[in-house]
Write a protein that holds these residues in place. Structure first.
Motif, PDB file in Angstrom:
ATOM      1  N   HIS A  93      -6.180  -3.539 -10.031  1.00 39.33           N
ATOM      2  CA  HIS A  93      -4.751  -3.292 -10.096  1.00 39.33           C
ATOM      3  C   HIS A  93      -4.299  -3.217 -11.551  1.00 39.33           C
ATOM      4  CE1 HIS A  93      -4.152  -5.232  -5.851  1.00 39.33           C
ATOM      5  NE2 HIS A  93      -4.909  -4.154  -5.828  1.00 39.33           N
ATOM      6  N   ASP A  99      -5.586   9.184  -6.068  1.00 40.35           N
ATOM      7  CA  ASP A  99      -5.917   9.463  -7.464  1.00 40.35           C
ATOM      8  C   ASP A  99      -7.428   9.605  -7.642  1.00 40.35           C
ATOM      9  OD1 ASP A  99      -3.182   9.233  -8.199  1.00 40.35           O
ATOM     10  OD2 ASP A  99      -3.398   7.048  -8.278  1.00 40.35           O
ATOM     11  N   TRP A 150     -11.034  -0.422  -0.909  1.00 43.74           N
ATOM     12  CA  TRP A 150     -10.596   0.695  -0.073  1.00 43.74           C
ATOM     13  C   TRP A 150     -11.779   1.361   0.611  1.00 43.74           C
ATOM     14  CZ3 TRP A 150      -5.552   1.890   0.797  1.00 43.74           C
ATOM     15  CH2 TRP A 150      -4.604   1.376  -0.094  1.00 43.74           C
ATOM     16  N   SER A 157      -0.670   1.823 -11.116  1.00 48.06           N
ATOM     17  CA  SER A 157      -1.644   1.438 -10.110  1.00 48.06           C
ATOM     18  C   SER A 157      -2.403   2.675  -9.641  1.00 48.06           C
ATOM     19  CB  SER A 157      -0.934   0.775  -8.926  1.00 48.06           C
ATOM     20  OG  SER A 157      -1.863   0.419  -7.932  1.00 48.06           O
ATOM     21  N   SER A 207      -7.196   6.837   4.205  1.00 51.44           N
ATOM     22  CA  SER A 207      -7.508   5.665   3.376  1.00 51.44           C
ATOM     23  C   SER A 207      -7.132   4.393   4.115  1.00 51.44           C
ATOM     24  CB  SER A 207      -6.741   5.729   2.053  1.00 51.44           C
ATOM     25  OG  SER A 207      -7.077   6.898   1.332  1.00 51.44           O
ATOM     26  N   SER A 217      -8.231  -4.178  -5.120  1.00 48.03           N
ATOM     27  CA  SER A 217      -8.249  -3.788  -3.708  1.00 48.03           C
ATOM     28  C   SER A 217      -9.568  -3.119  -3.364  1.00 48.03           C
ATOM     29  CB  SER A 217      -7.106  -2.816  -3.385  1.00 48.03           C
ATOM     30  OG  SER A 217      -5.867  -3.466  -3.357  1.00 48.03           O
ATOM     31  N   ARG A 266      -4.458   4.737  -7.071  1.00 46.26           N
ATOM     32  CA  ARG A 266      -4.513   4.755  -5.614  1.00 46.26           C
ATOM     33  C   ARG A 266      -5.695   5.593  -5.134  1.00 46.26           C
ATOM     34  NH1 ARG A 266       1.769   6.461  -4.760  1.00 46.26           N
ATOM     35  NH2 ARG A 266       0.756   8.492  -5.019  1.00 46.26           N
ATOM     36  N   SER A 268      -3.925  -0.367   6.327  1.00 45.41           N
ATOM     37  CA  SER A 268      -4.283  -1.568   5.576  1.00 45.41           C
ATOM     38  C   SER A 268      -4.474  -2.753   6.502  1.00 45.41           C
ATOM     39  CB  SER A 268      -3.199  -1.894   4.543  1.00 45.41           C
ATOM     40  OG  SER A 268      -3.514  -3.084   3.841  1.00 45.41           O
ATOM     41  N   SER A 292       0.831  -1.205   0.000  1.00 48.55           N
ATOM     42  CA  SER A 292       0.000   0.000   0.000  1.00 48.55           C
ATOM     43  C   SER A 292       0.865   1.255   0.000  1.00 48.55           C
ATOM     44  CB  SER A 292      -0.915   0.010   1.220  1.00 48.55           C
ATOM     45  OG  SER A 292      -0.145   0.073   2.411  1.00 48.55           O
ATOM     46  N   PRO A 293       0.331   2.385  -0.471  1.00 46.76           N
ATOM     47  CA  PRO A 293       1.111   3.630  -0.462  1.00 46.76           C
ATOM     48  C   PRO A 293       1.336   4.132   0.954  1.00 46.76           C
ATOM     49  CG  PRO A 293      -1.139   4.026  -1.203  1.00 46.76           C
ATOM     50  CD  PRO A 293      -0.985   2.548  -1.121  1.00 46.76           C
ATOM     51  N   ARG A 311      -7.089   0.123   3.320  1.00 44.13           N
ATOM     52  CA  ARG A 311      -7.367  -1.032   2.475  1.00 44.13           C
ATOM     53  C   ARG A 311      -7.935  -2.128   3.363  1.00 44.13           C
ATOM     54  NH1 ARG A 311      -3.385  -2.646  -2.136  1.00 44.13           N
ATOM     55  NH2 ARG A 311      -1.795  -2.749  -0.522  1.00 44.13           N
TER      56      ARG A 311
END
Length: 259
Positions: free
Chosen positions: A202, A211, A124, A206, A230, A122, A208, A72, A66-67, A232
């Motif tokens: 995905h 975005d 989210w 990718s 955020s 994913s 996110r 997550s 994950s970013p 996940r």
């Protein structure tokens, strides 16, 4: 002539691990986590297998990280071992060796195949404390009704533009009562949130959660604010029949159970 390096034996067991990034540890970067995880392997005395070559390194394969900044419940990796061990014991000792907030949730024996290929999408959940649910619903409707939503993101190769709409498999807005500490938010337990629920396919690049928020801002003028968090909640195979994200470790459990 340079001496050839010693060849390492192949792993005798492969384990797949699901772990979580919670609270303030969601700000841990992938590089920071990998360093912490390798130190935890040493402290926990997990019998790792190593690669061959002049600079052997432990056999660890990370998948779908994950970013930075995102919480997550569904992060995955695979390790190769030099001895056969009990998966639950590895889960216990690794969880004790890692700091609270980086939590090892499950360890299973690999049943073969590619773990990365199972991570198709994913799910989210994005908490937006400063956005009215009605306003978010309007923005989501406009987003879903748009054929293409271009966004820009700064990457290592410079500013890149891509379509955020193509990756969205599902998007919905809803209210929810917050749970203090669940994703690192320190607001009162009874605080109300607008929730953006998203299922993202995905791909490359990718797409996110940030975005998606950028796309909502661009086409609907929605300002999410700096307090957006955020999380996940799932990562795995996508089932188009019901639009859900499945468990990527289920085939490994089936293989271990003989079914």
């Amino acid at each position: 002539m340079r001496t050839q390096p010693e060849q390492q034996a192949p792993p005798v067991q492969r384990l797949r691990i699901r772990y979580a990034k919670r609270g303030r540890l969601r700000f841990t970067s992938h590089r920071d986590f990998s360093r912490a995880f390798e130190r935890a392997l040493v402290r926990a005395r997990v019998p790792m297998a190593y690669s061959s070559g002049f600079n052997p390194h432990p056999r660890i394969s990370y998948a779908g990280a994950s970013p930075t900044g995102a919480a997550s419940e569904a992060e995955y990796l695979e390790i190769g071992l030099a001895a056969v061990v009990e998966p639950e014991e590895v889960r216990r000792v690794l969880d004790e060796a890692l700091p609270p907030g980086l939590d090892v949730l499950e360890v299973v024996v690999s049943g073969g195949g590619s773990l990365t290929e199972r991570l198709e999408a994913s799910h989210w959940r994005i908490r937006l404390p400063d956005v009215a649910v009605e306003r978010l619903s309007e923005a989501v409707e406009r987003f879903l009704g748009t054929a293409e939503v271009p966004v820009e993101r700064m990457t290592k190769k410079g500013l890149r533009s891509f379509d955020a709409r193509a990756a969205v498999l599902a998007l919905a807005a809803a209210p929810e009562v917050g749970i203090a500490g669940e994703t690192g938010d320190e607001r009162p337990p009874d605080a109300r949130y607008a929730i953006l629920d998203a299922v993202l396919r995905h791909g490359t690049p990718s797409v996110r959660p940030d975005d998606i928020l950028a796309g909502l801002r661009g086409i609907a003028g929605l300002e999410a604010g700096a307090a957006a968090v955020s999380q996940r909640v799932a990562q795995g195979p996508f089932d188009p029949r019901d639009g859900t994200v499945g468990d990527p470790l289920a085939p490994d459990r089936d293989a271990a159970g003989g079914g």
